[in-house]
Design an enzyme around this catalytic site. Sequence first.
Site, PDB file in Angstrom:
ATOM      1  N   ALA A 176      38.953  38.835  25.806  1.00  0.00           N
ATOM      2  CA  ALA A 176      37.817  39.097  26.697  1.00  0.00           C
ATOM      3  C   ALA A 176      36.847  37.923  26.719  1.00  0.00           C
ATOM      4  O   ALA A 176      36.263  37.603  27.772  1.00  0.00           O
ATOM      5  CB  ALA A 176      37.085  40.372  26.267  1.00  0.00           C
ATOM      6  N   ASP A 177      36.652  37.274  25.584  1.00  0.00           N
ATOM      7  CA  ASP A 177      35.766  36.113  25.536  1.00  0.00           C
ATOM      8  C   ASP A 177      36.298  34.983  26.413  1.00  0.00           C
ATOM      9  O   ASP A 177      35.548  34.354  27.169  1.00  0.00           O
ATOM     10  CB  ASP A 177      35.613  35.610  24.105  1.00  0.00           C
ATOM     11  CG  ASP A 177      34.740  36.506  23.255  1.00  0.00           C
ATOM     12  OD1 ASP A 177      33.806  37.110  23.811  1.00  0.00           O
ATOM     13  OD2 ASP A 177      34.994  36.621  22.048  1.00  0.00           O
ATOM     14  N   TYR A 178      37.587  34.729  26.295  1.00  0.00           N
ATOM     15  CA  TYR A 178      38.167  33.619  27.046  1.00  0.00           C
ATOM     16  C   TYR A 178      38.204  33.911  28.545  1.00  0.00           C
ATOM     17  O   TYR A 178      37.908  33.025  29.367  1.00  0.00           O
ATOM     18  CB  TYR A 178      39.561  33.288  26.513  1.00  0.00           C
ATOM     19  CG  TYR A 178      39.525  32.619  25.167  1.00  0.00           C
ATOM     20  CD1 TYR A 178      39.159  31.279  25.049  1.00  0.00           C
ATOM     21  CD2 TYR A 178      39.849  33.313  24.005  1.00  0.00           C
ATOM     22  CE1 TYR A 178      39.109  30.652  23.810  1.00  0.00           C
ATOM     23  CE2 TYR A 178      39.805  32.701  22.766  1.00  0.00           C
ATOM     24  CZ  TYR A 178      39.435  31.367  22.670  1.00  0.00           C
ATOM     25  OH  TYR A 178      39.379  30.750  21.447  1.00  0.00           O
ATOM     26  N   GLY A 181      34.774  33.550  29.801  1.00  0.00           N
ATOM     27  CA  GLY A 181      34.437  32.137  29.895  1.00  0.00           C
ATOM     28  C   GLY A 181      34.992  31.506  31.162  1.00  0.00           C
ATOM     29  O   GLY A 181      34.326  30.676  31.801  1.00  0.00           O
TER      30      GLY A 181
END
Length: 405
Positions: A176-178, A181
């Site tokens: 989810a972070d990537y 981003g």
Amino acid sequence: MENAQQNNKLPLEGLRVLDLATFVASPFAAAILGEFGADVIKIEQPKGGDPLRKFGTPSPNGDGYCWLSEQRNKRSVTLDIRTEKGAKIFKRLVASADALCENFRPGTLEKWGLGPDVLKEINPRLVLLRISGYGQTGPCKDRPGFARIAHAFGGLTYLTGEPGGPPLTPGSTSLADYISGLYGALGVLLSLRACEKTGRGQEIDVALYESIFRVLDEMAPLYAANGFIRPRLGLGTANVCPHGHFECGDGEWVAIACTSDKMWMRMAEVLGRPELGPNPRYKTAADRVANRVDVDGLVSAFTLSLPREKLMAACVAGDVPIAPVYSIADIFADPQYKARETLVTVADESAGDITIPNVLPRLSETPGRITHLGPALGEANGDIYGGELGFSDEELAALMEEGVI
């Protein structure tokens, strides 16, 4: 390729990005921009810096391998923007920036007196990227959020695991972070394009859970249409078959993806059972899904009869989509990765040679590049505060003594 990467003019040269965020999501957006020429200034707390520095396995220089890879190309300065002097310095940096990336809980910048309204007064063209667990609005906005939380809230974790079993983690990675981003970097570029026409910056509101929810194919419209809730399917896939993971005779695993009737015909040939292709029980995708147990059983019996290398050769020769289920060790040995330089080794003065994922996407005329790995804490203080903002050595020493930088 290396010379081209060193000599080409990068498309984002002249762009300045302030990275005020921590850990992965918003800093990943800034790193992408930095790979294509943006001057990314990483603003960190004077004591310890971004917690990502010490997250995971430490490298020989003390910073973690994740830090060295994901903070590539950035310059680090230390600054406590919660102090009065720190806030004044920060505002001076904002005045010359094109974009600012942050991922605090909603309201944090406002609490420090550095909310969007204040920043817009300083720099009306500023693009502000804000990534948080649940976004800047809604009843959940004040909750802390991490990738694992987003995977659960966004609907991905529910799908992961064996039928009837517990929901599992969809890979031990901050997916989810990537993804957030990536959306963040896209948002910055779109906003900068709009600013060329309007002269005004804008805010980009990215929620970790929404980035995950956005990639769940037909689940939302299908549920709205007929209330269908996709269950956990384990090794298989919802709408096509055979389309999953299969064990080989040597205990290794492969992924096979027959997404069309043509591919099933090819699969039948590889199985040595060409009559299965037009068989009414298996002819169409709907037929195969209705008889999933039989179809997967036929394919599984075949894969178990061969070691992975021979199975791969048979499927590749038959034009059946197949890939080995790779470990990271397999990836490092694979000729496809080597041919495309998907992995690149970068020399670092203090950590030595570090191998990291290469720049994406690949551009034919202006490919991005990696100039250096994650920076040492505050290594650009002299250049930014002294060289650009004009602080004397004595003033810098005083600011350091006060804990401002």
